[in-house]
Each structure stands twice: as structure tokens, then as C-alpha cells.
Design a protein around this motif. Structure first.
Motif, mmCIF file in Angstrom:
data_model
loop_
_atom_site.group_PDB
_atom_site.id
_atom_site.type_symbol
_atom_site.label_atom_id
_atom_site.label_comp_id
_atom_site.label_asym_id
_atom_site.label_seq_id
_atom_site.Cartn_x
_atom_site.Cartn_y
_atom_site.Cartn_z
ATOM 1 N N ASP A 1 34.823 85.959 26.917
ATOM 2 C CA ASP A 1 33.949 86.615 27.460
ATOM 3 C C ASP A 1 33.404 86.165 28.684
ATOM 4 O O ASP A 1 33.153 84.912 28.660
ATOM 5 C CB ASP A 1 32.608 86.553 26.267
ATOM 6 N N GLU B 1 26.591 87.491 28.164
ATOM 7 C CA GLU B 1 27.682 88.241 28.412
ATOM 8 C C GLU B 1 27.703 89.294 29.421
ATOM 9 O O GLU B 1 26.750 90.270 28.749
ATOM 10 C CB GLU B 1 28.249 88.559 26.991
ATOM 11 N N THR C 1 33.755 91.478 28.203
ATOM 12 C CA THR C 1 34.583 90.876 27.212
ATOM 13 C C THR C 1 36.010 91.412 27.660
ATOM 14 O O THR C 1 36.268 92.617 27.790
ATOM 15 C CB THR C 1 34.550 91.382 25.653
HETATM 16 MG MG MG Z 1 32.051 91.606 23.711
#
Ligand code: MG
Ligand code: 4AD
Length: 430
Positions: A344, A353, A356
Motif C-alpha cells: 500500500d 492509503e 494498493t
Molecule cells: Mg487497498
């Protein structure tokens, strides 16, 4: 009088006469003078009318003008260092395009009222500034991909199976079958690399997440890349280059907007490659050194992410998660199958975040086992499994949320502000 219209931000005090069109942003009426701030796509410009200098009909029209009326103004620009851009237009003519009704949005409205009137709120300077930054984010991403020989592709939005787990799927009736709205283009991009090697897409993604947070919406725009012959490390290099490019593109091209949004850009200006990488295990250790009490298998949730992001103070990757934390398609570390090649990318200043990504499982048997472990039918994923049967290659990819990065770059309170019509649990109107 010039034939063409000028934009507000093009007007110079040295221009002879100008013609402008737009909407009334602000109006102040006095006995013998009326001040109008005209708004168009480029920004704001102050205009002033004097009763003595105008035909009676024009003055009467001006006296009837109100906020958000659409108008045409003609006049002579004059230097004035109290005005926006140091220029003020002395009105010589004024016409309504549409007078209309009283505009319902004024200052100090509740969030709920603003959301109910999103279609009108989009004219506000705040909404306009955010949308300009978002347009730059999308443009910069496309530019970066183009400069680095990625092909833009068009994966489907109507899909037959889950990418990110069944719990957040929106299903719909598709003739006599059930279909789902795409959560991620990833699985389709994986098919596309066999012809094009480096691909990307910008598509809407949907998540039936029930929670209300400042960083989740149910419909978002997903910028996804997928690359043949690129491993876990190479994939992170691509992400950090892309994100750095977007950050500096926005800093360069949206100075005015960021300033208007009161964004302190000090931290953004420092951003450069390479980004730090810490493993999931290291992240848990850092958190436990800072007052958390986590076991090695625990989730790194929003609060944990925010803490890490503040401690590290720059964008960083969390790498090598426990395998069962991540979806079936993530490549397992064969040296120690507890871990997987997923990362991440965490934005600083508490935003958390924004990406990803990771290396994909290219081993046929492991992939089939992982799909079965999810309790899904391998029949539904037959086409995806096929990709590992005919010239499978190591490959990796990632997904960047356009709203997450815009939210961070603008330094906003809620991600909802980055969408003109945000879709949340309680809202599909307007
Ligand atoms: Mg994610
Ligand atoms: O982390 P996610 O779920 O990963 C995937 O979908 C991968 N299949 C992507 C890939 O490898 N091609 O979603 C990726 C990113 C998140 O990091 C976040 O930026 C954004 O998509 N995102 C959301 N943004 C706003 N609201 C939501 N509910 C989001 N869910 C994901």
C-alpha cells in the motif's frame, strides 16, 4: 467593441474595451454605483457601474440584477490595485442572458443542504478549484503513462465476478443473469498485458461499503496500471514515479487553486523519489513503539495508518502483508508463504492509503487454490485462470484512487468534496 468574449483572467488594464460573459458572483448596489464581481470558468473580475455614465435602461437593468444571474458586460478595464488581478472594468453596457429566480445557496449552509443542492453548489469557487485540481490529476496521470509507453485501454464496468471480495459488490439484473459493477479493472488489465505489455485504464469503480468515513465513497475513479515482466519492486518504482509526477504537475499548474483552498504546500513540494519502503512487520513494530498494542497478524486500519503517516512524514510503502490479508490474486512468497507481494502506498499528513498494488500470482495451482479458499467457483474465473495457462509471465500492477490523491493534494476534510456528485450510503440524488 471587440467581437469575442474575454475570460476574466485575461483582462489587462491596458485593454481598450472588453466584452465578458458569466454569472454574478457578488453584487453591491449603492445610490449611484453598483459593484459586480463577475464569475466565469477562469475566475473572478470586479466591475463597476456609475449611474451618471450609463443610459437609464442599462442602469435599471443593473438595479434588478442578483447573484447567479447570467450576464454580458461590456466595459473599459482600468488599473486598480485593490481589485482582483489589479484590474476593474468600468461598465459601459450590461445585458441579462437569463435573470432567473433567487439563487437558493447562500453562505453558512449545512453540509446536508449543500449535498442536496450539489448541482448548484458546483458553481462555488471551492468546488471549481477542487475540480480544476482533479482535472490536472487525471491529465498528469495520462501524460505520465503516455510518456512511459503505456497504452490506455477500456475494460468493462459490467462484470461477472468479484475482484475485491464479494462483500462490497453491487449486483444488478443483467437480462436473465446477475452482473456486478466493477470494483477494479485489474483482472481485465491482466488479460490485456498479453497483447500490449504495459496498460492502464481510468474507470469508475464501485464499492458497496456501508461505512461512512472521510475517505470512502461508493463510486470513485480508479487509475490502474498493469505491467508484464515487472516484479514487486519494479511496480513500486512505477507508482512512485507516477505519483511524484502528478504531485509536481499540480503544484506547477494549480498554484492559484491550491492557494484559494488554503493548502499549505510545504510538505508536497518536498516530495521526490524514491519513497521509503517498510514491511508490514516493521510497521507493526513502529506502531507498538508508539503506544499501540498490535499482534503481528492485526490489520493496519485507518487510525494506525494515520499514525504511521504522521511519524514517517513522507509518502511510503507498506510491503509484504500477511497473505490472508490480501485478495486471491496477490503473489505468495514461495520462500515463506505467510507473506505476499502486496504493498500500500501511504500519503503523508494523515491522509493514508492512496494506492494498493503488487505482484500477481502467476502460478496456476496456487491461484486455483486461492480462488477455492475464497469459496468461489473456479468456473466463474475460468477466463482469468486461463491467463496462467498460455505463456504466463511475471506481472504486477496497482490502483490509484483519483479522489484519494485529489483529497490529499487539496488538503480537504472529506473525500466527498472531490466528486461533483458523490455517491454515499444515503445518497444517489442529485
Ligand atoms: Mg487497498
Ligand atoms: O485497495 P484497492 O481495493 O485495490 C484494488 O482495487 C486493486 N485491484 C487495484 C489494482 O491493483 N489494480 O483499491 C485501490 C485504490 C485504493 O488505494 C484507493 O485509493 C481507491 O482505490 N479506493 C477508494 N477510493 C475511495 N473510496 C473507496 N471506497 C475506495 N476503495 C478503494
Amino acid at each position: 467593441m471587440p467581437e469575442n468574449y474575454k475570460f476574466a483572467d485575461e483582462v489587462k488594464p491596458t485593454d481598450s474595451l472588453v466584452r465578458l460573459r458569466g454569472w454574478i458572483y457578488r453584487i453591491r448596489t449603492m445610490k449611484k454605483k453598483i459593484f459586480i464581481v463577475l464569475r466565469d470558468a477562469s475566475g473572478l473580475i470586479q466591475c463597476v457601474a456609475s449611474k451618471e455614465e450609463l443610459p437609464e435602461k442599462v442602469w435599471n437593468n443593473l438595479e434588478n440584477a442578483a447573484v447567479e444571474n447570467s450576464i454580458i458586460i461590456e466595459g473599459k478595464p482600468v488599473e486598480d490595485n485593490r481589485a482582483i488581478n489589479n484590474v476593474e472594468v468600468h461598465i459601459t453596457d450590461f445585458k441579462f442572458i437569463h435573470k432567473g429566480e433567487v439563487f437558493p445557496i447562500s453562505k453558512d449552509q449545512s453540509q446536508e443542504f449543500i449535498r442536496d443542492n450539489a448541482h448548484l453548489f458546483l458553481r462555488s469557487q471551492k468546488a471549481v478549484n477542487i475540480m480544476k485540481v482533479k482535472a490536472s490529476v487525471l491529465r498528469a496521470a495520462r501524460e505520465w503513462f503516455y510518456n512511459n509507453s503505456f497504452y490506455e485501454t477500456t475494460p468493462p464496468i459490467l462484470t461477472g465476478s468479484a475482484c475485491e471480495g464479494g462483500a462490497t459488490l453491487f449486483s444488478l439484473k443483467y437480462f436473465d443473469k446477475t452482473a456486478y459493477l466493477s470494483q477494479s479493472a485489474q483482472l481485465y488489465l491482466e488479460a490485456l498485458i498479453y497483447g500490449l505489455e504495459k496498460v492502464y485504464s481510468v474507470t469508475p469503480s464501485f464499492r458497496a461499503e456501508k461505512m461512512r468515513t472521510k475517505r470512502h465513497v461508493n463510486e470513485f475513479w480508479h487509475i490502474e496500471g498493469e505491467e508484464a515482466f515487472v516484479d514487486f519492486e519494479g511496480n513500486m518504482n512505477i507508482q512512485e514515479e507516477l505519483v511524484t509526477y502528478i504531485v509536481h504537475y499540480v503544484l506547477e499548474n494549480n498554484k492559484k487553486e491550491l492557494k484559494a483552498l488554503n493548502r499549505d504546500t510545504t510538505e508536497l513540494e518536498k516530495i521526490k523519489t524514491p519513497f521509503k519502503r517498510i514491511t508490514y512487520k516493521e510497521a507493526i513494530d513502529i506502531l507498538n513503539d508508539n503506544g499501540f498494542n498490535l499482534k503481528w497478524d492485526d490489520d493496519i486500519k485507518t487510525e494506525e495508518e494515520r499514525t504511521l503517516s504522521k511519524i514517517i512524514g513522507e509518502p511510503f510503502f507498506i510491503t509484504m502483508y500477511p497473505a490472508h490479508h490480501k485478495p486471491f490474486y496477490v503473489k505468495i512468497d514461495q520462500n515463506d508463504p505467510k507473506w505476499c507481494f502486496s504493498a500500500d502506498l501511504i500519503a503523508p499528513e494523515g491522509f493514508g492509503e492512496i494506492i494498493t498494488g503488487g505482484q500477481r500470482e502467476d502460478d496456476l495451482e496456487t491461484l486455483v487454490r486461492r480462488i477455492e479458499e475464497e469459496g468461489w467457483s473456479t468456473e466463474d474465473y475460468k477466463w482469468y485462470i486461463d491467463l496462467r495457462k498460455y505463456g504466463s509471465v511475471p506481472h504486477s500492477g496497482f490502483g490509484l484512487g483519483a479522489e484519494r490523491i485529489t483529497w490529499w493534494l487539496c488538503g480537504l476534510d472529506s473525500i466527498q468534496e472531490t466528486l461533483p456528485f458523490p455517491r454515499t450510503r444515503n445518497r444517489v440524488y442529485p
